[in-house]
Design a protein around this motif. Structure first.
Motif, PDB file in Angstrom:
ATOM      1  N   ALA A  19     -19.777  -1.412  32.060  1.00 54.90           N
ATOM      2  CA  ALA A  19     -19.916   0.028  32.249  1.00 54.90           C
ATOM      3  C   ALA A  19     -18.559   0.691  32.046  1.00 54.90           C
ATOM      4  O   ALA A  19     -17.542   0.027  31.818  1.00 54.90           O
ATOM      5  CB  ALA A  19     -20.461   0.313  33.651  1.00 54.90           C
ATOM      6  N   ALA A  20     -18.522   2.029  32.137  1.00 54.85           N
ATOM      7  CA  ALA A  20     -17.279   2.749  31.893  1.00 54.85           C
ATOM      8  C   ALA A  20     -16.221   2.445  32.939  1.00 54.85           C
ATOM      9  O   ALA A  20     -15.023   2.492  32.641  1.00 54.85           O
ATOM     10  CB  ALA A  20     -17.560   4.246  31.844  1.00 54.85           C
ATOM     11  N   ASP A  21     -16.641   2.121  34.164  1.00 53.19           N
ATOM     12  CA  ASP A  21     -15.679   1.954  35.254  1.00 53.19           C
ATOM     13  C   ASP A  21     -15.637   0.552  35.846  1.00 53.19           C
ATOM     14  O   ASP A  21     -14.844   0.289  36.745  1.00 53.19           O
ATOM     15  CB  ASP A  21     -15.988   2.954  36.373  1.00 53.19           C
ATOM     16  N   ARG A  22     -16.476  -0.367  35.345  1.00 51.84           N
ATOM     17  CA  ARG A  22     -16.506  -1.692  35.958  1.00 51.84           C
ATOM     18  C   ARG A  22     -17.230  -2.680  35.056  1.00 51.84           C
ATOM     19  O   ARG A  22     -18.002  -2.303  34.170  1.00 51.84           O
ATOM     20  CB  ARG A  22     -17.234  -1.642  37.309  1.00 51.84           C
ATOM     21  N   VAL A  23     -16.952  -3.949  35.321  1.00 49.43           N
ATOM     22  CA  VAL A  23     -17.757  -5.051  34.795  1.00 49.43           C
ATOM     23  C   VAL A  23     -18.431  -5.700  35.996  1.00 49.43           C
ATOM     24  O   VAL A  23     -17.775  -6.007  36.994  1.00 49.43           O
ATOM     25  CB  VAL A  23     -16.896  -6.083  34.042  1.00 49.43           C
ATOM     26  N   SER A  24     -19.737  -5.887  35.907  1.00 52.34           N
ATOM     27  CA  SER A  24     -20.490  -6.513  36.986  1.00 52.34           C
ATOM     28  C   SER A  24     -21.197  -7.750  36.447  1.00 52.34           C
ATOM     29  O   SER A  24     -21.566  -7.803  35.269  1.00 52.34           O
ATOM     30  CB  SER A  24     -21.533  -5.546  37.562  1.00 52.34           C
ATOM     31  N   ALA A  25     -21.389  -8.716  37.308  1.00 49.53           N
ATOM     32  CA  ALA A  25     -22.119  -9.931  36.945  1.00 49.53           C
ATOM     33  C   ALA A  25     -22.980 -10.341  38.126  1.00 49.53           C
ATOM     34  O   ALA A  25     -22.612 -10.135  39.292  1.00 49.53           O
ATOM     35  CB  ALA A  25     -21.165 -11.066  36.572  1.00 49.53           C
ATOM     36  N   ALA A  26     -24.138 -10.913  37.828  1.00 45.39           N
ATOM     37  CA  ALA A  26     -25.035 -11.368  38.888  1.00 45.39           C
ATOM     38  C   ALA A  26     -25.846 -12.550  38.390  1.00 45.39           C
ATOM     39  O   ALA A  26     -26.159 -12.653  37.202  1.00 45.39           O
ATOM     40  CB  ALA A  26     -25.976 -10.250  39.338  1.00 45.39           C
ATOM     41  N   ARG A  27     -26.175 -13.438  39.328  1.00 48.10           N
ATOM     42  CA  ARG A  27     -27.031 -14.582  39.021  1.00 48.10           C
ATOM     43  C   ARG A  27     -28.303 -14.483  39.851  1.00 48.10           C
ATOM     44  O   ARG A  27     -28.255 -14.216  41.050  1.00 48.10           O
ATOM     45  CB  ARG A  27     -26.326 -15.903  39.332  1.00 48.10           C
ATOM     46  N   LEU A  28     -29.445 -14.706  39.185  1.00 49.97           N
ATOM     47  CA  LEU A  28     -30.729 -14.781  39.874  1.00 49.97           C
ATOM     48  C   LEU A  28     -31.134 -16.230  40.044  1.00 49.97           C
ATOM     49  O   LEU A  28     -30.929 -17.051  39.145  1.00 49.97           O
ATOM     50  CB  LEU A  28     -31.830 -14.059  39.078  1.00 49.97           C
ATOM     51  N   SER A  29     -31.713 -16.535  41.187  1.00 54.41           N
ATOM     52  CA  SER A  29     -32.328 -17.839  41.405  1.00 54.41           C
ATOM     53  C   SER A  29     -33.684 -17.584  42.052  1.00 54.41           C
ATOM     54  O   SER A  29     -34.123 -16.429  42.161  1.00 54.41           O
ATOM     55  CB  SER A  29     -31.444 -18.714  42.301  1.00 54.41           C
ATOM     56  N   THR A  30     -34.374 -18.625  42.434  1.00 51.56           N
ATOM     57  CA  THR A  30     -35.672 -18.466  43.076  1.00 51.56           C
ATOM     58  C   THR A  30     -35.653 -19.082  44.463  1.00 51.56           C
ATOM     59  O   THR A  30     -34.980 -20.080  44.704  1.00 51.56           O
ATOM     60  CB  THR A  30     -36.791 -19.124  42.244  1.00 51.56           C
ATOM     61  N   ARG A  31     -36.365 -18.455  45.367  1.00 53.19           N
ATOM     62  CA  ARG A  31     -36.548 -18.964  46.710  1.00 53.19           C
ATOM     63  C   ARG A  31     -38.051 -18.953  46.964  1.00 53.19           C
ATOM     64  O   ARG A  31     -38.641 -17.910  47.200  1.00 53.19           O
ATOM     65  CB  ARG A  31     -35.804 -18.101  47.726  1.00 53.19           C
ATOM     66  N   GLY A  32     -38.661 -20.135  46.844  1.00 53.79           N
ATOM     67  CA  GLY A  32     -40.111 -20.173  46.828  1.00 53.79           C
ATOM     68  C   GLY A  32     -40.607 -19.572  45.530  1.00 53.79           C
ATOM     69  O   GLY A  32     -40.205 -19.992  44.440  1.00 53.79           O
ATOM     70  N   ALA A  33     -41.448 -18.568  45.650  1.00 52.93           N
ATOM     71  CA  ALA A  33     -41.950 -17.889  44.449  1.00 52.93           C
ATOM     72  C   ALA A  33     -41.192 -16.598  44.170  1.00 52.93           C
ATOM     73  O   ALA A  33     -41.516 -15.893  43.213  1.00 52.93           O
ATOM     74  CB  ALA A  33     -43.442 -17.595  44.607  1.00 52.93           C
ATOM     75  N   GLU A  34     -40.182 -16.281  44.973  1.00 53.94           N
ATOM     76  CA  GLU A  34     -39.500 -15.011  44.871  1.00 53.94           C
ATOM     77  C   GLU A  34     -38.156 -15.146  44.163  1.00 53.94           C
ATOM     78  O   GLU A  34     -37.433 -16.134  44.333  1.00 53.94           O
ATOM     79  CB  GLU A  34     -39.267 -14.422  46.269  1.00 53.94           C
ATOM     80  N   ALA A  35     -37.822 -14.138  43.372  1.00 52.61           N
ATOM     81  CA  ALA A  35     -36.505 -14.064  42.759  1.00 52.61           C
ATOM     82  C   ALA A  35     -35.506 -13.539  43.787  1.00 52.61           C
ATOM     83  O   ALA A  35     -35.819 -12.630  44.569  1.00 52.61           O
ATOM     84  CB  ALA A  35     -36.528 -13.146  41.551  1.00 52.61           C
ATOM     85  N   VAL A  36     -34.310 -14.117  43.790  1.00 61.10           N
ATOM     86  CA  VAL A  36     -33.255 -13.661  44.693  1.00 61.10           C
ATOM     87  C   VAL A  36     -31.944 -13.572  43.929  1.00 61.10           C
ATOM     88  O   VAL A  36     -31.706 -14.318  42.978  1.00 61.10           O
ATOM     89  CB  VAL A  36     -33.080 -14.593  45.913  1.00 61.10           C
ATOM     90  N   VAL A  37     -31.094 -12.629  44.343  1.00 64.47           N
ATOM     91  CA  VAL A  37     -29.735 -12.544  43.819  1.00 64.47           C
ATOM     92  C   VAL A  37     -28.901 -13.558  44.585  1.00 64.47           C
ATOM     93  O   VAL A  37     -28.667 -13.416  45.791  1.00 64.47           O
ATOM     94  CB  VAL A  37     -29.164 -11.132  43.997  1.00 64.47           C
TER      95      VAL A  37
END
Length: 317
Positions: A19-37
């Motif tokens: 973005a104009a003011d930042r770089v962001s990164a995130a990883r998703l995994s699963t907990r049971g059937a749900e997606a989590v950060v």
């Protein structure tokens, strides 16, 4: 709703937003059937390093931005090769085009789309990457498509920043498209007509969605005259007059923490104009957070596009 899916391989579990003011990164995994950060990182950028735009170079110091990408992804832990890349909305010209009939062959449809938008983009199409996805069905008939066009060299800068960090951008998408995909993955999923206001430090994009189909989109730069409430009011009038709108069921505000007066003040101003409750986009409705991650408004704004692009790819896989 995706721009450029370059590889048909398993979807990445890491997203990077430049973005104009930042770089962001995130990883998703699963907990049971749900997606989590599972992890995230944000690296601030000095003013002027990223200047989102359609025609000129966007990254004024590629090495500096690439280093920020490397630091953000390294902070996630683990080995990362492929990422989903989110870029600012102003890098592409997004238009909605309508056809009475649609060719049966994909190649013919691609050619028709390019012919239709050739006069609406300020650069030759042989210098552009063009993507399209089905939109809504207009009341006047026919079929509508959402078309995004951007210069190869502009997109190439963002990809090069990832490459400098040892990463391959497996797909590229716009920030507002990614936020929309995150909202569509939320529980409960919105239905009927709803308005998204995606506010950043460099631009604001307004999008009207009918169920799960985009029917209107408009971006404005930070130097545009008029308040955000004024522009939203104009969009609401256009929606009622030209899009046969009967009222927004929901109004969602993303990126409110970046607004000069703060999210709460802007939220109240929008509610006064629209007479509809305004909610903040909450990516936790689509992907939860692991226990150690605290949910500040700034973090939720940063996570919104990245959660959306990763969940969109999981659904498409």
């Amino acid at each position: 709703m995706s721009l450029w899916a370059l590889f048909r391989t398993p979807p990445p579990d890491v997203a990077v937003e430049i973005a104009a003011d930042r770089v962001s990164a995130a990883r998703l995994s699963t907990r049971g059937a749900e997606a989590v950060v599972a992890a995230y990182a944000v690296e601030p950028l000095a003013a002027g390093l990223v200047v989102p735009g359609l025609l000129a170079a966007n990254l004024t110091d590629l090495r500096e931005v690439g280093d920020a990408v490397r630091r953000a992804v390294t902070a996630l832990g683990g080995r990362v090769r492929r990422v989903a890349l989110v870029v600012p909305d102003p890098v592409a010209r997004v238009t909605l085009v309508r056809f009475e009939t649609v060719p049966a062959r994909q190649a013919d449809l691609d050619e028709l789309v390019r012919w239709q938008v050739r006069k609406s983009v300020p650069f030759p199409l042989d210098q552009a990457v063009v993507s399209h996805t089905p939109g809504g069905r207009p009341v006047e008939g026919g079929v509508e498509f959402i078309v995004a066009a951007a210069r190869h060299d502009v997109i190439g800068q963002y990809e090069a920043a990832c490459a400098q960090a040892g990463l391959q951008a497996g797909l590229v998408d716009l920030a507002t498209f990614s936020v929309i995909n995150g909202v569509l993955a939320s529980r409960p999923r919105p239905d009927g007509d709803w308005l998204l206001v995606n506010a950043t430090r460099a631009y604001t994009t307004l999008a009207v969605v009918r169920d799960d189909r985009l029917i209107f989109i408009r971006s404005r730069g930070e130097d545009t005259d008029g308040s955000l409430a004024d522009v939203v009011h104009q969009t609401a009038m256009y929606y009622e007059d030209r899009l046969h709108g009967s009222g927004f069921r929901r109004v969602l505000l993303a990126g409110g923490a970046a607004l000069p007066g703060g999210a709460e003040a802007e939220r109240r101003a929008l509610e006064e104009r629209l007479r509809v409750p305004v909610e903040a986009v909450d990516p936790r409705l689509a992907a939860g957070l692991v226990d150690r991650i605290g949910a500040s408004p700034e973090l939720l704004d940063a996570l919104g596009p990245m959660v959306g692009v990763l969940l969109r790819e999981r659904r498409a896989a």
